[in-house]
Scaffold this motif. Structure first.
Motif, PDB file in Angstrom:
ATOM      1  N   LEU A  23     -58.871 -17.558 -18.556  1.00 31.71           N
ATOM      2  CA  LEU A  23     -59.976 -18.519 -18.527  1.00 31.71           C
ATOM      3  C   LEU A  23     -60.855 -18.321 -17.300  1.00 31.71           C
ATOM      4  O   LEU A  23     -62.091 -18.471 -17.368  1.00 31.71           O
ATOM      5  CB  LEU A  23     -59.434 -19.950 -18.562  1.00 31.71           C
ATOM      6  CG  LEU A  23     -58.713 -20.377 -19.850  1.00 31.71           C
ATOM      7  CD1 LEU A  23     -58.218 -21.813 -19.725  1.00 31.71           C
ATOM      8  CD2 LEU A  23     -59.623 -20.230 -21.059  1.00 31.71           C
ATOM      9  N   GLU A  24     -60.235 -17.975 -16.172  1.00 26.10           N
ATOM     10  CA  GLU A  24     -61.009 -17.695 -14.953  1.00 26.10           C
ATOM     11  C   GLU A  24     -61.965 -16.530 -15.184  1.00 26.10           C
ATOM     12  O   GLU A  24     -63.124 -16.559 -14.766  1.00 26.10           O
ATOM     13  CB  GLU A  24     -60.071 -17.377 -13.786  1.00 26.10           C
ATOM     14  CG  GLU A  24     -59.222 -18.543 -13.297  1.00 26.10           C
ATOM     15  CD  GLU A  24     -60.036 -19.597 -12.568  1.00 26.10           C
ATOM     16  OE1 GLU A  24     -61.196 -19.318 -12.208  1.00 26.10           O
ATOM     17  OE2 GLU A  24     -59.511 -20.714 -12.361  1.00 26.10           O
ATOM     18  N   PHE A  25     -61.479 -15.498 -15.872  1.00 29.68           N
ATOM     19  CA  PHE A  25     -62.313 -14.337 -16.166  1.00 29.68           C
ATOM     20  C   PHE A  25     -63.472 -14.717 -17.085  1.00 29.68           C
ATOM     21  O   PHE A  25     -64.625 -14.334 -16.842  1.00 29.68           O
ATOM     22  CB  PHE A  25     -61.460 -13.238 -16.813  1.00 29.68           C
ATOM     23  CG  PHE A  25     -62.240 -11.993 -17.168  1.00 29.68           C
ATOM     24  CD1 PHE A  25     -62.369 -10.958 -16.249  1.00 29.68           C
ATOM     25  CD2 PHE A  25     -62.851 -11.861 -18.406  1.00 29.68           C
ATOM     26  CE1 PHE A  25     -63.088  -9.820 -16.560  1.00 29.68           C
ATOM     27  CE2 PHE A  25     -63.582 -10.726 -18.734  1.00 29.68           C
ATOM     28  CZ  PHE A  25     -63.697  -9.692 -17.799  1.00 29.68           C
ATOM     29  N   LEU A  26     -63.170 -15.463 -18.136  1.00 26.91           N
ATOM     30  CA  LEU A  26     -64.219 -15.880 -19.078  1.00 26.91           C
ATOM     31  C   LEU A  26     -65.263 -16.747 -18.385  1.00 26.91           C
ATOM     32  O   LEU A  26     -66.464 -16.651 -18.689  1.00 26.91           O
ATOM     33  CB  LEU A  26     -63.601 -16.651 -20.247  1.00 26.91           C
ATOM     34  CG  LEU A  26     -62.639 -15.867 -21.158  1.00 26.91           C
ATOM     35  CD1 LEU A  26     -62.103 -16.784 -22.250  1.00 26.91           C
ATOM     36  CD2 LEU A  26     -63.325 -14.659 -21.764  1.00 26.91           C
ATOM     37  N   GLN A  27     -64.825 -17.574 -17.454  1.00 30.54           N
ATOM     38  CA  GLN A  27     -65.755 -18.424 -16.721  1.00 30.54           C
ATOM     39  C   GLN A  27     -66.659 -17.573 -15.827  1.00 30.54           C
ATOM     40  O   GLN A  27     -67.869 -17.819 -15.739  1.00 30.54           O
ATOM     41  CB  GLN A  27     -64.977 -19.439 -15.881  1.00 30.54           C
ATOM     42  CG  GLN A  27     -65.851 -20.514 -15.246  1.00 30.54           C
ATOM     43  CD  GLN A  27     -65.027 -21.610 -14.595  1.00 30.54           C
ATOM     44  OE1 GLN A  27     -63.831 -21.438 -14.337  1.00 30.54           O
ATOM     45  NE2 GLN A  27     -65.641 -22.754 -14.339  1.00 30.54           N
TER      46      GLN A  27
END
Length: 439
Positions: A23-27
């Motif tokens: 999720l950090e990457f997608l954000q």
């Protein structure tokens, strides 16, 4: 390119803590609105004890300093439970914190249990309390402490199910701390147990293999030898069967590993066969690129898919890892993939044409004319390619070169040797693990 995002599929086969890095990457890539990512994080945090983190996200999401009453209540419960577990595990934690006392432990678990009971009044209840304390620490986000306690717990535990659960937790903790060497050791240890253990049902064993492959992606795309590791694991018959049964999307990562690994080109034919078999259940630009090139010989289609592949890689949490070099940000795997993919197009095109227009080839490689000419010139100079460039006519002229029958046999035997080695390994490893368990 959110249409090719696999995060929702991947999350089904992962511990919720492992989903946070995705999720950090997608954000960071801004594939989704910030609000969607923050809401997803809060939902995930509901299954953990990281209440302070959930409060911070709630404040950010709603632009307020106030937090819901249920979060405040939940935090009080977590602190109370942590103190209770800490107190229950105190005797064995105190023992484990003494290097001199830990040295008295031996590989014989029964001896250790008897010694702890006799000399330190530490019994099964305290050992079980250590497991619960370690698990609670993990759920609170203290991965370092959890990893240490889970390691010690496995040295004392005689329950195979609890020991297996502790090993999964240890693996997750090492991944989240990015200790890739240690994580790889735990991954191999877990694989041996999964392959040799008598599960309650074949379906349960299948699910464990699928979990293992999903978790392994964190390691294989960060460890220096990971690209060989993923090919070795995923091409084993039992794991390849698991992919084809209930994890077709993992073909993206296997295909990428084969494309960027020049030393494992011998696995390309096997990969193409699997992609063809599973094309009705799963396809993305990476698998479609290989299908266009090696099945349909559709060079225009391969060119289009190659452009899409770049975006898929950039937006994939495992493939799109960024590295900062000075003032530049690079994505090494993207660069390697595009370079090798162009080489695949070039080699395949040259195999079926004798005189090739460099301008047309430049289009198929997504390069301008000068870049393509220089690229081809270097390729001809540095490889055994029997060809010459006619700069006047702007063509590449291939010399007909019949492959020696002996070379064909040798190449076939190379692949046979690899398959035989993997088959022997699959037979020997479970037998060795069973022998060790019986001792």
């Amino acid at each position: 390119m959110a249409e090719h995002d696999l995060t929702a599929l991947m999350a089904r086969h992962m511990d919720c803590h492992l989903v946070f890095p995705l999720l950090e990457f997608l954000q960071e890539r801004q594939l989704y609105a910030d609000e969607e990512i923050l809401e997803a994080k809060i939902r995930l945090l509901g299954g953990t004890n990281m209440v302070d983190y959930a409060m911070d996200i709630h404040k950010s999401l709603h632009a307020t300093e106030d937090v819901p009453e249920d979060m405040v209540k939940r935090r009080t419960e977590v602190v109370s439970r942590l103190r209770a577990l800490e107190e229950a595990a105190a005797p064995i934690v105190s023992f484990l914190q003494s290097p001199q006392l830990v040295q008295e432990l031996k590989p014989d678990k029964q001896y250790n249990i008897h010694m702890l009971q006799e000399r330190f009044q530490i019994g099964p209840d305290q050992i079980e309390a250590l497991y619960q304390y370690a698990k609670f620490q993990f759920d609170c986000g203290n991965y370092s402490g959890a990893a240490d306690y889970l390691y010690q717990y496995r040295a004392l535990c005689t329950n195979s199910e609890k020991s297996l659960s502790a090993l999964w937790g240890k693996l997750a903790a090492e991944i989240l701390m990015q200790n890739w060497d240690v994580a790889l050791e735990e991954l191999n240890r877990l694989k041996e147990i999964i392959d040799s253990k008598n599960f309650s049902s074949p379906l349960n064993q299948l699910q464990n293999r699928i979990w293992l492959m999903h978790w392994s992606l964190f390691i294989f795309f960060n460890h220096e030898n990971g690209r060989n590791g993923i090919i070795d694991l995923f091409f084993q018959d039992r794991y390849l069967n698991a992919i084809q049964t209930n994890a077709h999307h993992l073909l993206r990562y296997l295909a990428t590993a084969v494309v960027v690994n020049k030393r494992r080109r011998n696995m390309l034919k096997e990969l193409i066969k699997v992609i063809q078999q599973e094309q009705h259940d799963y396809k993305d630009p990476i698998t479609e690129f290989l299908e266009c090139l090696y099945v349909n010989y559709d060079f225009d289609g391969a060119q289009q898919k190659l452009m899409e592949c770049e975006q898929v890689i950039l937006n994939d949490p495992f493939l799109g890892k960024h590295i900062v070099e000075g003032n530049f940000i690079t994505v090494p795997l993207r660069d390697e993939f595009l370079e090798n993919a162009r080489l695949f197009i070039f080699e395949t095109y040259c195999r079926i044409h004798r005189c090739i227009d460099i301008g047309m080839l430049a289009q198929k490689l997504n390069m301008n004319y000068d870049e393509a000419e220089l690229w081809i010139m270097n390729l001809v100079r540095n490889s055994k390619l029997d060809a010459k460039i006619d700069s006047v006519s702007g063509t590449l002229i291939m010399t007909t070169n019949h492959v020696d029958i002996h070379e064909q046999i040798i190449e076939s035997l190379k692949n046979l040797n690899t398959r035989t080695h993997l088959l022997a390994k699959n037979i020997v490893e479970p037998a060795q693990a069973a022998q060790q368990a019986a001792r």
